[in-house]
Design a protein around this motif. Sequence first.
Motif, mmCIF file in Angstrom:
data_model
loop_
_atom_site.group_PDB
_atom_site.id
_atom_site.type_symbol
_atom_site.label_atom_id
_atom_site.label_comp_id
_atom_site.label_asym_id
_atom_site.label_seq_id
_atom_site.Cartn_x
_atom_site.Cartn_y
_atom_site.Cartn_z
ATOM 1 N N ASN A 80 -40.686 -1.439 -19.646
ATOM 2 C CA ASN A 80 -41.246 -0.495 -18.673
ATOM 3 C C ASN A 80 -42.479 -1.084 -17.989
ATOM 4 O OD1 ASN A 80 -41.365 1.939 -17.247
ATOM 5 N ND2 ASN A 80 -42.700 2.906 -18.773
ATOM 6 N N VAL A 81 -42.350 -2.294 -17.478
ATOM 7 C CA VAL A 81 -43.501 -3.046 -16.995
ATOM 8 C C VAL A 81 -44.108 -2.487 -15.704
ATOM 9 C CG1 VAL A 81 -42.793 -5.187 -18.122
ATOM 10 C CG2 VAL A 81 -42.032 -4.709 -15.775
ATOM 11 N N VAL A 82 -43.322 -1.723 -14.938
ATOM 12 C CA VAL A 82 -43.876 -1.125 -13.711
ATOM 13 C C VAL A 82 -43.982 0.390 -13.830
ATOM 14 C CG1 VAL A 82 -43.138 -2.985 -12.197
ATOM 15 C CG2 VAL A 82 -41.578 -1.083 -12.625
ATOM 16 N N GLN A 83 -43.699 0.917 -15.009
ATOM 17 C CA GLN A 83 -43.860 2.335 -15.318
ATOM 18 C C GLN A 83 -43.071 3.239 -14.379
ATOM 19 O OE1 GLN A 83 -48.062 3.207 -15.632
ATOM 20 N NE2 GLN A 83 -48.436 1.459 -16.966
ATOM 21 N N SER A 84 -41.956 2.743 -13.904
ATOM 22 C CA SER A 84 -41.041 3.538 -13.077
ATOM 23 C C SER A 84 -39.754 2.749 -12.931
ATOM 24 C CB SER A 84 -41.646 3.827 -11.705
ATOM 25 O OG SER A 84 -41.717 2.647 -10.916
ATOM 26 N N LYS A 85 -38.797 3.303 -12.206
ATOM 27 C CA LYS A 85 -37.551 2.604 -11.941
ATOM 28 C C LYS A 85 -37.817 1.356 -11.100
ATOM 29 C CE LYS A 85 -32.999 3.196 -9.792
ATOM 30 N NZ LYS A 85 -32.106 4.120 -9.049
ATOM 31 N N ILE A 86 -37.195 0.247 -11.457
ATOM 32 C CA ILE A 86 -37.350 -0.998 -10.704
ATOM 33 C C ILE A 86 -36.449 -0.953 -9.475
ATOM 34 C CG2 ILE A 86 -37.027 -3.511 -10.759
ATOM 35 C CD1 ILE A 86 -37.579 -3.362 -13.793
ATOM 36 N N VAL A 87 -37.040 -1.169 -8.310
ATOM 37 C CA VAL A 87 -36.269 -1.092 -7.065
ATOM 38 C C VAL A 87 -36.013 -2.460 -6.446
ATOM 39 C CG1 VAL A 87 -36.999 1.259 -6.542
ATOM 40 C CG2 VAL A 87 -38.358 -0.671 -5.703
ATOM 41 N N SER A 88 -36.757 -3.487 -6.871
ATOM 42 C CA SER A 88 -36.506 -4.823 -6.328
ATOM 43 C C SER A 88 -36.945 -5.893 -7.311
ATOM 44 C CB SER A 88 -37.231 -5.022 -4.990
ATOM 45 O OG SER A 88 -38.625 -5.101 -5.179
ATOM 46 N N ALA A 89 -36.274 -7.037 -7.230
ATOM 47 C CA ALA A 89 -36.617 -8.229 -8.021
ATOM 48 C C ALA A 89 -36.533 -9.419 -7.083
ATOM 49 C CB ALA A 89 -35.664 -8.393 -9.201
ATOM 50 N N GLU A 90 -37.659 -10.102 -6.877
ATOM 51 C CA GLU A 90 -37.720 -11.189 -5.912
ATOM 52 C C GLU A 90 -38.182 -12.486 -6.568
ATOM 53 O OE1 GLU A 90 -36.616 -10.915 -2.898
ATOM 54 O OE2 GLU A 90 -36.274 -8.742 -3.012
ATOM 55 N N TYR A 91 -37.461 -13.561 -6.306
ATOM 56 C CA TYR A 91 -37.890 -14.889 -6.746
ATOM 57 C C TYR A 91 -39.256 -15.198 -6.146
ATOM 58 C CZ TYR A 91 -38.321 -19.984 -6.452
ATOM 59 O OH TYR A 91 -38.796 -21.272 -6.499
ATOM 60 N N THR A 92 -40.170 -15.746 -6.967
ATOM 61 C CA THR A 92 -41.531 -16.032 -6.506
ATOM 62 C C THR A 92 -41.859 -17.512 -6.532
ATOM 63 O OG1 THR A 92 -42.274 -13.859 -7.285
ATOM 64 C CG2 THR A 92 -43.978 -15.515 -6.861
ATOM 65 N N SER A 93 -41.623 -18.183 -7.672
ATOM 66 C CA SER A 93 -42.015 -19.591 -7.771
ATOM 67 C C SER A 93 -41.389 -20.234 -8.998
ATOM 68 C CB SER A 93 -43.546 -19.722 -7.852
ATOM 69 O OG SER A 93 -44.034 -19.107 -9.033
ATOM 70 N N GLN A 94 -41.594 -21.554 -9.108
ATOM 71 C CA GLN A 94 -41.226 -22.321 -10.288
ATOM 72 C C GLN A 94 -42.481 -23.015 -10.809
ATOM 73 O OE1 GLN A 94 -37.726 -24.898 -9.655
ATOM 74 N NE2 GLN A 94 -37.247 -23.640 -7.858
ATOM 75 N N GLY A 95 -42.485 -23.341 -12.091
ATOM 76 C CA GLY A 95 -43.655 -24.013 -12.641
ATOM 77 C C GLY A 95 -43.422 -24.525 -14.046
ATOM 78 N N TYR A 96 -44.504 -24.958 -14.682
ATOM 79 C CA TYR A 96 -44.469 -25.481 -16.047
ATOM 80 C C TYR A 96 -45.564 -24.809 -16.880
ATOM 81 C CZ TYR A 96 -41.857 -29.731 -14.617
ATOM 82 O OH TYR A 96 -40.932 -30.616 -14.156
ATOM 83 N N THR A 97 -45.278 -24.600 -18.153
ATOM 84 C CA THR A 97 -46.299 -24.410 -19.172
ATOM 85 C C THR A 97 -46.062 -25.520 -20.183
ATOM 86 O OG1 THR A 97 -46.261 -22.012 -18.896
ATOM 87 C CG2 THR A 97 -47.307 -22.860 -20.880
ATOM 88 N N ALA A 98 -47.053 -26.402 -20.375
ATOM 89 C CA ALA A 98 -46.817 -27.624 -21.160
ATOM 90 C C ALA A 98 -45.654 -28.360 -20.498
ATOM 91 C CB ALA A 98 -46.576 -27.269 -22.619
ATOM 92 N N ASN A 99 -44.552 -28.596 -21.221
ATOM 93 C CA ASN A 99 -43.380 -29.204 -20.582
ATOM 94 C C ASN A 99 -42.231 -28.212 -20.476
ATOM 95 O OD1 ASN A 99 -42.520 -29.018 -23.235
ATOM 96 N ND2 ASN A 99 -41.457 -30.981 -23.211
ATOM 97 N N ASP A 100 -42.562 -26.940 -20.521
ATOM 98 C CA ASP A 100 -41.577 -25.857 -20.500
ATOM 99 C C ASP A 100 -41.479 -25.302 -19.076
ATOM 100 O OD1 ASP A 100 -39.835 -23.847 -21.137
ATOM 101 O OD2 ASP A 100 -41.257 -22.682 -22.331
ATOM 102 N N PRO A 101 -40.407 -25.599 -18.333
ATOM 103 C CA PRO A 101 -40.300 -25.115 -16.954
ATOM 104 C C PRO A 101 -39.951 -23.634 -16.910
ATOM 105 C CG PRO A 101 -38.286 -26.242 -17.565
ATOM 106 C CD PRO A 101 -39.235 -26.401 -18.734
ATOM 107 N N PHE A 102 -40.531 -22.911 -15.961
ATOM 108 C CA PHE A 102 -40.222 -21.492 -15.860
ATOM 109 C C PHE A 102 -40.027 -21.074 -14.412
ATOM 110 C CE2 PHE A 102 -44.885 -21.702 -15.830
ATOM 111 C CZ PHE A 102 -45.204 -20.951 -14.703
ATOM 112 N N VAL A 103 -39.360 -19.945 -14.256
ATOM 113 C CA VAL A 103 -39.167 -19.313 -12.958
ATOM 114 C C VAL A 103 -39.890 -17.975 -12.987
ATOM 115 C CG1 VAL A 103 -37.476 -18.254 -11.400
ATOM 116 C CG2 VAL A 103 -36.945 -20.419 -12.540
#
Length: 312
Positions: A211-234
């Motif tokens: 429940n991260v936005v405390q309501s119904k989720i209406v959209s999900a948008e790609y934002t960026s790519q990156g690394y933490t240590a050598n762990d790539p994330f989206v």
Amino acid sequence: MKEKTPRSGRNVLLAAAGMIAAGTLVFGWLSEGVLAAESAGTSQVPTSYSRIVLPETALPLANSSNPELPKSNEEANYIIEKDEFGGSPDAKDIPMEQAASIGAQELEKIFGIDLEDANITMKYFPATELFPRAYWYGSVELPGKKVSPDNPGIKKYDFNVDAVTGNVFCCQVVRYVDGPEISGFSGFDKELSKNASNYKEKAKEIGERFNVVQSKIVSAEYTSQGYTANDPFVTVTLTGENGRRAKIEISQYDQTLVGIQYEEWIVFADMGTEALHRQIKAGAGGDKITHIEEVFDDADISYKSGDGSQTP
């Protein structure tokens, strides 16, 4: 021989400009990068918080009485210590122990970790122009080996807590995955940036679960790519029908959750971004800022070091 001098705040601003242009400022870099390393060159905002006009109804107080938060860490035998390089909290700020408890509960809820005998190091950051809100930063190490390239799979955790309201700003897990190079991963994936449907669906699933936005989720948008240590994330940005947002970071290595940034952090980071733009324009000249943004326009990657910090 000329002595070396620390890099100026202006250089950091210029380096950060490209990150802002790509929308890749995330909490680790703000915590341990600009705010810590360049604090001497950044003016502080008085701790009145009058600039913050977010409605309280949209920012409910997070505390240990919240029934949505687990209680198990109240009995956990974890150690809390204050980082010697942290700032001193204001009288209006919540105490370190309370912030640590809130962060610990968040980590237990999101990552399901056992904090028994864990070590939580807390650092206080006063409000600055680049982040106009005081907050507590917590770094959590579990018993056992240290996080390092030689210990793939060993994890540490970070969190930031609003020093005024006690709201959790964000949390993340830091780890090295198996090997410095990941088979099949060669850096920024342009095709993924064009079609990240699998990550968007995964982010929505995670967002609904917690429940991260405390309501119904209406959209999900790609934002960026990156690394933490050598762990790539989206990173995927979720938006609720109430207008609240959350950024979900998902590992490309094993598609697991590695970080969440909540609406409050996004709002204050955006305010810092605006202030940073003003400083860049004042320091580099308004005619140069456009060129800076053009240079980094395709730099859709953010980086975080193994200690949870991010660098330009």
